[in-house]
Design an enzyme around this catalytic site. Structure first.
Site, mmCIF file in Angstrom:
data_model
loop_
_atom_site.group_PDB
_atom_site.id
_atom_site.type_symbol
_atom_site.label_atom_id
_atom_site.label_comp_id
_atom_site.label_asym_id
_atom_site.label_seq_id
_atom_site.Cartn_x
_atom_site.Cartn_y
_atom_site.Cartn_z
ATOM 1 N N GLY A 155 -55.068 -109.895 -30.115
ATOM 2 C CA GLY A 155 -54.524 -109.748 -31.459
ATOM 3 C C GLY A 155 -53.038 -109.424 -31.440
ATOM 4 C CB ILE A 156 -50.628 -108.723 -34.141
ATOM 5 C CG1 ILE A 156 -50.980 -110.104 -34.717
ATOM 6 C CG2 ILE A 156 -49.118 -108.505 -34.218
ATOM 7 C CD1 ILE A 156 -50.525 -110.321 -36.122
ATOM 8 C CG HIS A 157 -50.847 -106.802 -27.797
ATOM 9 N ND1 HIS A 157 -49.915 -106.699 -26.801
ATOM 10 C CD2 HIS A 157 -51.437 -108.007 -27.641
ATOM 11 C CE1 HIS A 157 -49.951 -107.805 -26.056
ATOM 12 N NE2 HIS A 157 -50.860 -108.606 -26.545
ATOM 13 C CB ALA A 158 -46.414 -103.774 -28.193
#
Lengths: 323, 101
Positions: free
Chosen positions: B26-29
């Site tokens: 997913g949208i991690h760092a």
């Protein structure tokens, strides 16, 4: 700042339990599986003593029912058949809480298992539980919005820094933290209106205590600056809007006489617009804006007081000339 | 988005596109940083929306609070002169799974 109307959220028994199982010392007694998606249609608590005693008019059955020492002792005084009969009036309630860590007597267990009502118990005494749970329910049901902006606490004043990405909100927050002020939320702030009508600000849970500094990346604030550098939540007292300096500054207040506000969740919050220009130390400006707001809250309005004095002096001079 | 829509794109029109988070974590760092880098190339305002919550696509912290997990459906909203180019570039990032599979 607000793009969507704030909605008053629906609250389910599961959410109530999740939010309160720590502070309210709740645990499940029965039918936990039925708590999922089960709505608390009236967000309040009720002690069903009168209803259990047979007076059913005005029975607030849409609320969470709390059975304390009085209710339990009364029920124990009844015959087993009668108890079961009386407990059936609880069939439509969202949930039942037993206080003082009391376990359910077997007959209650049977009746409620049949009725499918989620039952919790709390280790708190009834009065304490009622107070704490009322506050929790109000917090859960109060309207909440998420806004772009960095929230800091400056000498007891809650300031929301606003401005387009890259304008330097986080850098100013960092400088303020170094001066001993506290970070509430970096870049995204969650706002809610509490029961007293004040706006409370906090971070979004997943990024709490972190901030992003261009060139450095993501840092964990309390690990670098210590626990006093952060704060869980804070009342919103002032919004400071940072804007790139342009030629036209018609709307920038140079006197501080005109108070601008912004409506946040129905509450008017003081708003100051500060132009950003190269070489301008905005940390100082933001810090002083917060202190000035504090002065105003204490009843001193410097701009207005100076203006009053000016007017007095000027009219005296005019009178002297005329006479 | 219809071609008509695109032709009308000016400073005040908001263009919208739905995307799905396809990469595993997913949208991690890292993907958030990539999104910010891409979004910042454009002058238009770009928002990402999930379940009614909108955040600025040029803010890493904002993107992280979205909790855009694998399979999450997001909406991109772009307002400004280069809105359609911006949307194309961001959709491309999502489709390439932020180069991480």
């Amino acid at each position: 700042m607000m793009r969507r109307p704030a909605e008053t959220p629906r609250i389910t028994v599961e959410e109530f339990f999740e939010a309160g199982h720590g502070s309210l010392e709740l645990s499940w007694e029965a039918n936990a599986e039925n708590a999922v998606g089960r709505e608390i249609s009236e967000v309040a608590l009720n002690r069903p003593g009168l209803a259990l005693a047979g007076f059913l008019r005005y029975f607030a059955y849409r609320r969470i029912q709390v059975l304390g020492l009085a209710e339990m002792s009364y029920m124990n005084s009844l015959s087993p058949e009668e108890r079961v009969q009386r407990y059936r009036i609880l069939r439509n309630v969202p949930a039942v809480v037993l206080s003082r860590g009391r376990r359910m007597p077997l007959y209650v267990r049977k009746t409620t298992a049949e009725l499918g009502i989620p039952i919790m118990r709390t280790r708190l005494v009834t009065g304490h539980f009622m107070n704490a749970a009322t506050v929790l329910l109000q917090n859960l049901s109060s309207p909440r919005i998420r806004v772009p902006g960095t929230m800091i606490e400056i000498n007891g004043i809650g300031v929301l820094l606003e401005g387009e990405p890259g304008i330097g909100k986080s850098e100013i927050a960092l400088a303020l933290i170094k001066r001993g002020h506290s970070l509430v939320a970096d870049d995204v702030t969650s706002l809610t209106r509490d029961s007293t009508g004040a706006i409370q600000a906090s971070a979004v849970e997943i990024t709490r205590e972190h901030m992003e500094i261009r060139g450095l990346g993501i840092i964990h604030v309390p690990r670098i600056f210590g626990v006093s550098s952060i704060r869980g939540d804070m009342r919103l007292d002032l919004i400071i809007r940072m804007r790139k300096q342009t030629r036209e500054e018609g709307d920038i207040d140079r006197t501080g006489l005109d108070t601008t506000t912004r409506n946040v969740l129905g509450v008017e919050v003081p708003l100051v617009t500060v132009p950003v220009a190269a070489g301008r130390d905005l940390t100082n400006v933001v810090e002083v804006a917060a202190l000035n707001q504090r002065l105003k809250q204490m009843g001193h309005d410097s701009a207005r007081e100076l203006d009053e004095r000016l007017k007095k002096v000027l009219s005296r001079k005019e009178n002297r000339r005329e006479s | 988005m219809s071609p008509d829509n695109e032709a009308m794109a000016d400073a005040s029109t908001t263009l919208e596109r739905e995307v799905t988070v396809e990469n595993q974590f997913g949208i991690h760092a890292r993907p958030a940083a990539l999104l910010v880098k891409t979004a910042s190339r454009f002058a238009c305002e770009i928002l990402l929306e999930k379940n009614g919550v909108q955040v600025n696509a040029k803010s890493i912290m904002g993107l992280l609070t979205l909790e855009g997990h694998h399979g999450a459906k997001l909406r991109i909203l772009a307002t400004g002169v280069d809105a359609s180019e911006a949307i194309a570039a961001i959709v491309d990032l999502f489709e390439r799974k932020f180069h991480e599979g």
